[in-house]
Design an enzyme around this catalytic site. Structure first.
Site, mmCIF file in Angstrom:
data_model
loop_
_atom_site.group_PDB
_atom_site.id
_atom_site.type_symbol
_atom_site.label_atom_id
_atom_site.label_comp_id
_atom_site.label_asym_id
_atom_site.label_seq_id
_atom_site.Cartn_x
_atom_site.Cartn_y
_atom_site.Cartn_z
ATOM 1 N N HIS A 70 -39.408 -65.926 -16.705
ATOM 2 C CA HIS A 70 -40.266 -65.812 -17.890
ATOM 3 C C HIS A 70 -41.664 -66.371 -17.621
ATOM 4 C CE1 HIS A 70 -36.127 -65.641 -19.629
ATOM 5 N NE2 HIS A 70 -36.686 -64.653 -20.291
ATOM 6 N N HIS A 71 -42.095 -66.352 -16.375
ATOM 7 C CA HIS A 71 -43.454 -66.849 -16.108
ATOM 8 C C HIS A 71 -44.490 -65.911 -16.730
ATOM 9 C CE1 HIS A 71 -43.098 -63.832 -12.989
ATOM 10 N NE2 HIS A 71 -44.411 -63.897 -12.813
ATOM 11 N N LYS A 100 -41.542 -57.994 -7.448
ATOM 12 C CA LYS A 100 -42.232 -56.701 -7.435
ATOM 13 C C LYS A 100 -43.435 -56.713 -8.375
ATOM 14 C CE LYS A 100 -39.251 -53.467 -7.460
ATOM 15 N NZ LYS A 100 -38.238 -52.454 -7.810
ATOM 16 N N LYS A 112 -33.229 -56.999 -15.394
ATOM 17 C CA LYS A 112 -32.477 -55.803 -15.033
ATOM 18 C C LYS A 112 -31.252 -55.704 -15.923
ATOM 19 C CE LYS A 112 -32.834 -52.489 -11.970
ATOM 20 N NZ LYS A 112 -34.084 -51.933 -11.439
ATOM 21 N N SER A 369 -44.795 -47.777 -15.708
ATOM 22 C CA SER A 369 -44.150 -48.285 -16.924
ATOM 23 C C SER A 369 -45.104 -49.243 -17.654
ATOM 24 C CB SER A 369 -42.864 -49.036 -16.581
ATOM 25 O OG SER A 369 -41.776 -48.154 -16.510
HETATM 26 P P1 NAD Z 1 -30.864 -41.556 -9.326
HETATM 27 O O1 NAD Z 1 -29.594 -41.789 -10.028
HETATM 28 O O2 NAD Z 1 -31.875 -40.665 -9.938
HETATM 29 O O3 NAD Z 1 -30.604 -40.994 -7.846
HETATM 30 C C1 NAD Z 1 -29.815 -41.619 -6.871
HETATM 31 C C2 NAD Z 1 -29.336 -40.539 -5.911
HETATM 32 O O4 NAD Z 1 -28.674 -41.158 -4.804
HETATM 33 C C3 NAD Z 1 -28.337 -39.574 -6.561
HETATM 34 O O5 NAD Z 1 -28.735 -38.253 -6.315
HETATM 35 C C4 NAD Z 1 -27.031 -39.919 -5.864
HETATM 36 O O6 NAD Z 1 -26.159 -38.824 -5.747
HETATM 37 C C5 NAD Z 1 -27.530 -40.378 -4.504
HETATM 38 N N1 NAD Z 1 -26.556 -41.193 -3.765
HETATM 39 C C6 NAD Z 1 -25.638 -42.054 -4.257
HETATM 40 N N2 NAD Z 1 -24.941 -42.612 -3.256
HETATM 41 C C7 NAD Z 1 -25.404 -42.071 -2.113
HETATM 42 C C8 NAD Z 1 -25.076 -42.235 -0.739
HETATM 43 N N3 NAD Z 1 -24.120 -43.067 -0.342
HETATM 44 N N4 NAD Z 1 -25.767 -41.514 0.175
HETATM 45 C C9 NAD Z 1 -26.744 -40.678 -0.203
HETATM 46 N N5 NAD Z 1 -27.102 -40.482 -1.487
HETATM 47 C C10 NAD Z 1 -26.445 -41.168 -2.433
HETATM 48 O O7 NAD Z 1 -31.443 -43.015 -9.049
HETATM 49 P P2 NAD Z 1 -32.942 -43.411 -8.762
HETATM 50 O O8 NAD Z 1 -33.596 -43.745 -10.059
HETATM 51 O O9 NAD Z 1 -33.560 -42.420 -7.850
HETATM 52 O O10 NAD Z 1 -32.743 -44.800 -8.004
HETATM 53 C C11 NAD Z 1 -32.466 -44.861 -6.612
HETATM 54 C C12 NAD Z 1 -32.824 -46.249 -6.090
HETATM 55 O O11 NAD Z 1 -34.201 -46.506 -6.369
HETATM 56 C C13 NAD Z 1 -32.052 -47.402 -6.723
HETATM 57 O O12 NAD Z 1 -31.887 -48.414 -5.746
HETATM 58 C C14 NAD Z 1 -33.001 -47.895 -7.808
HETATM 59 O O13 NAD Z 1 -32.765 -49.256 -8.139
HETATM 60 C C15 NAD Z 1 -34.327 -47.723 -7.102
HETATM 61 N N6 NAD Z 1 -35.495 -47.647 -7.996
HETATM 62 C C16 NAD Z 1 -35.573 -46.684 -8.978
HETATM 63 C C17 NAD Z 1 -36.713 -46.625 -9.774
HETATM 64 C C18 NAD Z 1 -36.923 -45.548 -10.814
HETATM 65 O O14 NAD Z 1 -38.022 -45.477 -11.383
HETATM 66 N N7 NAD Z 1 -35.951 -44.698 -11.083
HETATM 67 C C19 NAD Z 1 -37.745 -47.555 -9.587
HETATM 68 C C20 NAD Z 1 -37.627 -48.502 -8.585
HETATM 69 C C21 NAD Z 1 -36.497 -48.524 -7.791
#
Ligand code: NAD
Length: 478
Positions: A70-71, A100, A112, A369
């Site tokens: 909460h900084h 981040k 989260k 965001s």
């Molecule tokens: P998403 O659900 O849209 O997509 C994830 C994809 O990964 C899916 O298509 C899924 O089928 C695939 N997947 C799952 N297991 C897998 C494996 N073992 N091998 C290959 N592919 C696999 O999720 P996202 O929003 O794209 O998030 C993905 C990562 O990015 C997460 O770690 C999330 O925390 C991070 N992230 C997301 C955002 C965002 O804005 N959505 C922002 C920052 C970080």
């Protein structure tokens, strides 16, 4: 049984991995041990269970919201929908959000959320019930609000879920003018912002471009500077992976490999992202895509194919001691959170590689965001007040220059110069500026303190220093 043990084993790792990185980086700062402990710890961990109706029976859902720091207020972070979600993971992801936000100068604390379900096992109506009930649970405990804690999408959630959260929050807080600022990643029609959907992937692509643009660093790892012609493998074809691949290819890289959970495909001459995406949409799998030269039913093999850059954009813990020595990429750009274990990172650097760390590489999402939240609080779209004014000023300038020089611009030249910025252009410009500045800030720390060792440590040192200043300025009360 074996899977359960593996899951349980993973449960204990992620937050301690993030803390390991923190402790390592903290050695290069001069802060009081107690202050460092305060920065590292999760301030509030809310674990709850709630029932939903499924057919004629009930089901109890496990869920979490963690506010790590909460900084700065509000806290901010996505909500993960996955049957693998656990408390350790949500704590780790909340901590990463804190670092981040600090790295990219977004004035939020980290948070989260997690809902332990596989969305594929529920109908849309059940998912809506789960999301709305989750939101109500957060409201009851004051864990959501435009000035308290602002969720966003993460793995397994998207604009649809954010709409349900926004509507539930607004309904439960009648008359609250800023209610739409209680969640970001909403559709544009529901007070979202242009460019948010693709922001994380766009940010990953810009981060990659910045990394490969530094001639000195590329020479050290045996690559030529510039993205043009660089061979890239992307893991995950979801929000982050799809847009990372799309923008990297638009910037001149060649996407040679794509890995999804059902398998991986490879073609050294390049894969057409849009065509693969459409093929998967139609058939449910990336396998069977006609232009793939190689296919791997063991998706992890896809990561080990020849390439210059690997972008893991699916889940954590994908690159470990078990496979790091088989990875042929020279650069790993972490689209996902926590894809590389600390042990694997040490080996990769020792073998002359570079890792662009998650807490910077995927910060495009939270950056945009932030812009969406600002838009919601100001109740006006970016560009609305000044676009026409800018265009009129530019028009006067062009007319004056044409008058003085006697040279008439072509209609295309005129409209390019005159045009005022749209919301999307402003968002993309703010995102690009943030990613470029932040990369070079991190690299500067990395270069000027060689003992720091990795870009992740450098990013963490920068984050710790900024968060420490905030806490020191706040003081302690009561
Ligand atoms: P998403 O659900 O849209 O997509 C994830 C994809 O990964 C899916 O298509 C899924 O089928 C695939 N997947 C799952 N297991 C897998 C494996 N073992 N091998 C290959 N592919 C696999 O999720 P996202 O929003 O794209 O998030 C993905 C990562 O990015 C997460 O770690 C999330 O925390 C991070 N992230 C997301 C955002 C965002 O804005 N959505 C922002 C920052 C970080």
């Amino acid at each position: 049984m074996a899977t359960n043990i593996l899951i349980a084993d993973q449960e204990t790792h992620f937050f301690s991995d993030v803390c390991k990185n923190f402790d390592h980086a903290a050695q290069f700062t001069k802060h009081d041990a107690g202050l460092l402990d305060q920065i590292k710890s999760c301030n509030s961990v809310y674990r709850f269970r709630f029932p939903i109706r499924k057919g004629n029976s009930f089901e109890v859902i496990d869920a979490w919201r963690v506010e790590h720091s909460h900084h700065q207020s509000p806290t901010k972070g996505g909500i993960r929908y996955s049957e693998m979600v656990n408390e350790d993971e949500v704590m780790a992801l909340a901590a990463l959000m804190t670092y981040k936000c600090a790295i990219v100068n977004v004035p939020f604390g980290g948070a989260k959320g997690g809902i332990k379900i596989n969305p594929k096992n529920y109908t849309v109506s059940e998912l809506e019930n789960i999301t709305r009930r989750y939101t109500v649970e957060l409201i009851k405990k004051n864990f959501i609000g435009p000035s308290i804690d602002v969720p966003a999408p993460d793995y397994g959630s998207g604009e649809r879920e954010m709409s349900w959260i926004a509507d539930t929050y607004a309904t439960m807080n009648p008359g609250q003018l800023d209610a739409m600022g209680a969640v970001t990643g909403k559709p544009i029609a529901l007070h979202g912002i242009a460019g948010r959907r693709e922001a994380t992937g766009r940010g990953v692509a810009i981060a990659t471009r910045e990394c490969v643009s530094v001639g000195e660093d590329m020479q050290r790892i045996g690559l030529l500077p510039g993205l043009s012609g660089k061979r890239v493998i992307v893991q995950g074809l979801g929000n982050v992976g799809y847009y990372s691949a799309k923008f990297l290819s638009e910037m001149g890289a060649i996407i040679v490999g794509l890995c999804e959970f059902e398998g991986a495909i490879y073609n050294e001459n390049g894969l057409d992202i849009e065509a693969v995406f459409q093929h998967r949409k139609a058939t449910g799998s990336i396998l069977g895509y006609a232009a793939a030269i190689q296919e791997f039913t063991n998706t992890m093999e896809g990561l080990e194919q020849p390439c210059d850059i690997l972008v893991p954009a699916a889940l954590e813990n994908q690159i470990t001691e078990a496979n790091i020595r088989n990875i042929q990429a020279k650069i790993i750009v972490e689209g996902a959170n926590g894809p590389t274990s600390p042990e694997a990172e040490a080996i990769f650097y020792a073998n002359g590689g570079i890792i662009v760390p998650d807490m910077f590489a995927n910060a495009g999402g939270v950056t945009v965001s932030y812009f969406e939240w600002l838009k919601n609080l100001s109740h006006v779209a970016f560009g609305r007040m000044n676009r026409r004014f800018e265009e009129n000023s530019n028009l006067n300038l062009v007319n004056m220059v044409e008058g003085i020089t006697g040279v008439a611009l072509t209609p295309v030249q005129r409209s390019t110069i005159i045009k005022g910025a749209s919301e999307l252009e402003l968002v993309n410009s703010g995102l690009e500026d943030t990613m470029i500045r932040s990369y070079h800030e991190i690299r500067e720390i990395y270069k000027s303190n060689p003992e720091i060792g990795t870009l992740r440590n450098a990013a963490m040192v920068g984050a710790i220093n900024k968060i420490a200043v905030s806490y020191q300025n706040l003081g302690i009360w009561p």
